[in-house]
Write a protein that holds these residues in place. Structure first.
Motif, PDB file in Angstrom:
ATOM      1  N   MET A   1      13.794 -16.499  21.623  1.00  0.00           N
ATOM      2  CA  MET A   1      14.043 -15.732  20.388  1.00  0.00           C
ATOM      3  C   MET A   1      13.828 -16.662  19.184  1.00  0.00           C
ATOM      4  O   MET A   1      14.458 -17.695  19.097  1.00  0.00           O
ATOM      5  N   HIS A   2      12.934 -16.256  18.318  1.00  0.00           N
ATOM      6  CA  HIS A   2      12.672 -17.057  17.116  1.00  0.00           C
ATOM      7  C   HIS A   2      12.783 -16.146  15.911  1.00  0.00           C
ATOM      8  O   HIS A   2      12.079 -15.130  15.828  1.00  0.00           O
ATOM      9  N   LEU A   3      13.655 -16.509  14.983  1.00  0.00           N
ATOM     10  CA  LEU A   3      13.800 -15.707  13.765  1.00  0.00           C
ATOM     11  C   LEU A   3      12.598 -15.957  12.867  1.00  0.00           C
ATOM     12  O   LEU A   3      12.229 -17.105  12.621  1.00  0.00           O
ATOM     13  N   CYS A   4      11.984 -14.892  12.436  1.00  0.00           N
ATOM     14  CA  CYS A   4      10.837 -15.081  11.548  1.00  0.00           C
ATOM     15  C   CYS A   4      10.852 -14.078  10.406  1.00  0.00           C
ATOM     16  O   CYS A   4      11.590 -13.089  10.436  1.00  0.00           O
ATOM     17  N   ARG A   5      10.068 -14.378   9.383  1.00  0.00           N
ATOM     18  CA  ARG A   5       9.963 -13.511   8.215  1.00  0.00           C
ATOM     19  C   ARG A   5       8.486 -13.237   7.933  1.00  0.00           C
ATOM     20  O   ARG A   5       7.687 -14.163   7.841  1.00  0.00           O
ATOM     21  N   LEU A   6       8.161 -11.959   7.861  1.00  0.00           N
ATOM     22  CA  LEU A   6       6.776 -11.539   7.561  1.00  0.00           C
ATOM     23  C   LEU A   6       6.773 -10.808   6.231  1.00  0.00           C
ATOM     24  O   LEU A   6       7.594  -9.913   6.001  1.00  0.00           O
ATOM     25  N   ILE A   7       5.849 -11.201   5.372  1.00  0.00           N
ATOM     26  CA  ILE A   7       5.676 -10.506   4.088  1.00  0.00           C
ATOM     27  C   ILE A   7       4.241  -9.997   4.046  1.00  0.00           C
ATOM     28  O   ILE A   7       3.302 -10.757   4.329  1.00  0.00           O
ATOM     29  N   TYR A   8       4.070  -8.733   3.723  1.00  0.00           N
ATOM     30  CA  TYR A   8       2.710  -8.208   3.590  1.00  0.00           C
ATOM     31  C   TYR A   8       2.664  -7.206   2.443  1.00  0.00           C
ATOM     32  O   TYR A   8       3.696  -6.670   2.011  1.00  0.00           O
ATOM     33  N   SER A   9       1.444  -6.949   1.989  1.00  0.00           N
ATOM     34  CA  SER A   9       1.249  -5.902   0.978  1.00  0.00           C
ATOM     35  C   SER A   9       0.254  -4.892   1.542  1.00  0.00           C
ATOM     36  O   SER A   9      -0.499  -5.197   2.480  1.00  0.00           O
ATOM     37  N   SER A  10       0.278  -3.692   0.993  1.00  0.00           N
ATOM     38  CA  SER A  10      -0.720  -2.689   1.380  1.00  0.00           C
ATOM     39  C   SER A  10      -0.866  -1.684   0.254  1.00  0.00           C
ATOM     40  O   SER A  10      -0.047  -1.642  -0.671  1.00  0.00           O
ATOM     41  N   LYS A  11      -1.960  -0.892   0.364  1.00  0.00           N
ATOM     42  CA  LYS A  11      -2.225   0.153  -0.640  1.00  0.00           C
ATOM     43  C   LYS A  11      -1.683   1.468  -0.119  1.00  0.00           C
ATOM     44  O   LYS A  11      -2.005   1.872   1.017  1.00  0.00           O
ATOM     45  N   ALA A  12      -0.903   2.145  -0.925  1.00  0.00           N
ATOM     46  CA  ALA A  12      -0.384   3.449  -0.509  1.00  0.00           C
ATOM     47  C   ALA A  12      -1.499   4.495  -0.557  1.00  0.00           C
ATOM     48  O   ALA A  12      -2.431   4.384  -1.372  1.00  0.00           O
ATOM     49  N   ARG A  13      -1.406   5.482   0.346  1.00  0.00           N
ATOM     50  CA  ARG A  13      -2.342   6.601   0.273  1.00  0.00           C
ATOM     51  C   ARG A  13      -2.232   7.198  -1.135  1.00  0.00           C
ATOM     52  O   ARG A  13      -1.112   7.353  -1.654  1.00  0.00           O
ATOM     53  N   PRO A  14      -3.363   7.557  -1.773  1.00  0.00           N
ATOM     54  CA  PRO A  14      -3.307   7.939  -3.196  1.00  0.00           C
ATOM     55  C   PRO A  14      -2.340   9.087  -3.502  1.00  0.00           C
ATOM     56  O   PRO A  14      -1.716   9.089  -4.554  1.00  0.00           O
ATOM     57  N   ASP A  15      -2.204  10.038  -2.582  1.00  0.00           N
ATOM     58  CA  ASP A  15      -1.324  11.186  -2.876  1.00  0.00           C
ATOM     59  C   ASP A  15       0.091  10.990  -2.312  1.00  0.00           C
ATOM     60  O   ASP A  15       0.841  11.956  -2.195  1.00  0.00           O
ATOM     61  N   LEU A  16       0.434   9.760  -2.001  1.00  0.00           N
ATOM     62  CA  LEU A  16       1.759   9.512  -1.423  1.00  0.00           C
ATOM     63  C   LEU A  16       2.861   9.943  -2.396  1.00  0.00           C
ATOM     64  O   LEU A  16       2.827   9.600  -3.573  1.00  0.00           O
ATOM     65  N   GLY A  17       3.807  10.689  -1.907  1.00  0.00           N
ATOM     66  CA  GLY A  17       4.867  11.199  -2.785  1.00  0.00           C
ATOM     67  C   GLY A  17       6.246  10.794  -2.329  1.00  0.00           C
ATOM     68  O   GLY A  17       6.413  10.063  -1.339  1.00  0.00           O
ATOM     69  N   PHE A  18       7.207  11.322  -3.066  1.00  0.00           N
ATOM     70  CA  PHE A  18       8.601  10.968  -2.807  1.00  0.00           C
ATOM     71  C   PHE A  18       9.025  11.332  -1.380  1.00  0.00           C
ATOM     72  O   PHE A  18       9.731  10.574  -0.715  1.00  0.00           O
ATOM     73  N   THR A  19       8.543  12.500  -0.891  1.00  0.00           N
ATOM     74  CA  THR A  19       8.926  12.932   0.461  1.00  0.00           C
ATOM     75  C   THR A  19       8.419  11.940   1.505  1.00  0.00           C
ATOM     76  O   THR A  19       9.113  11.637   2.476  1.00  0.00           O
TER      77      THR A  19
END
Ligand code: FAD
Length: 145
Positions: A1-19
């Protein structure tokens, strides 16, 4: 077991909404505790910035699953490293919308402090800036509880 931290970015689908965001958070809150995952998901300017902390295998499985999600694309790993402690242990996944919250002004100032871009743009930020931003947002939301 190794504790790790992953950080990533991505582009949301253009019509992504609150729901969609609500559905993503519901799934995260359902799945992450059982997988021993904690973290934060920031959303703004049609971009996601997420930090996932936990066992390396669990983080990898979650990330591989998240990658196939059609609600976003163009994921970029910003950092993945072994760590000695969690920084987001209070949240199975804390969602932070970078606009439209009651803390909008403070969130905006915090976001601007760590970026040269006028709008939230995690791909234009270093790994250190991304982590500092999310740590500061973490403290901001913890103190507003
Ligand atoms: P199900 O909910 O049954 O989903 C099965 C499949 O359908 C998956 O491939 C899923 O991607 C897809 N799907 C489900 N709902 C929708 C929808 N409304 N629109 C389009 N496709 C859909 N999940 C976590 O468990 N933890 C996280 O921390 C996490 N973070 C996320 C961050 C981002 C930026 C995004 C976009 C998604 C995130 N998710 C997270 C959701 C993740 O991608 C999967 O949808 C979820 O983990 C699948 O849960 P499940 O195994 O119960 O399958």
């Amino acid at each position: 077991m190794h504790l790790c931290r992953l950080i990533y970015s991505s582009k949301a689908r253009p019509d992504l909404g609150f729901t969609d965001l609500r559905n993503i958070m519901e799934k995260s809150e359902k799945n992450n505790p059982g997988d021993g995952l904690t973290g934060m998901l920031c959303f703004g300017n049609s971009m996601f910035l997420q930090v996932l902390e936990g066992d390396r295998g669990a983080v990898s499985r979650a990330y591989n699953r998240i990658l196939t999600d059609p609600r976003h694309s163009d994921a970029e790993i910003i950092e993945c490293s072994e760590v000695s402690e969690r920084l987001f242990s209070d949240w199975s996944m804390k969602a932070v919308q970078l606009s439209g919250t009651q803390l909008t002004d403070k969130v905006k100032l915090t976001t601007q402090r760590y970026s040269s871009a006028p709008q939230f743009s995690p791909t234009a930020m270093t790994a250190k800036q991304c982590l500092l931003l999310m740590c500061e947002l973490n403290a901001l939301f913890a103190s507003s509880l």
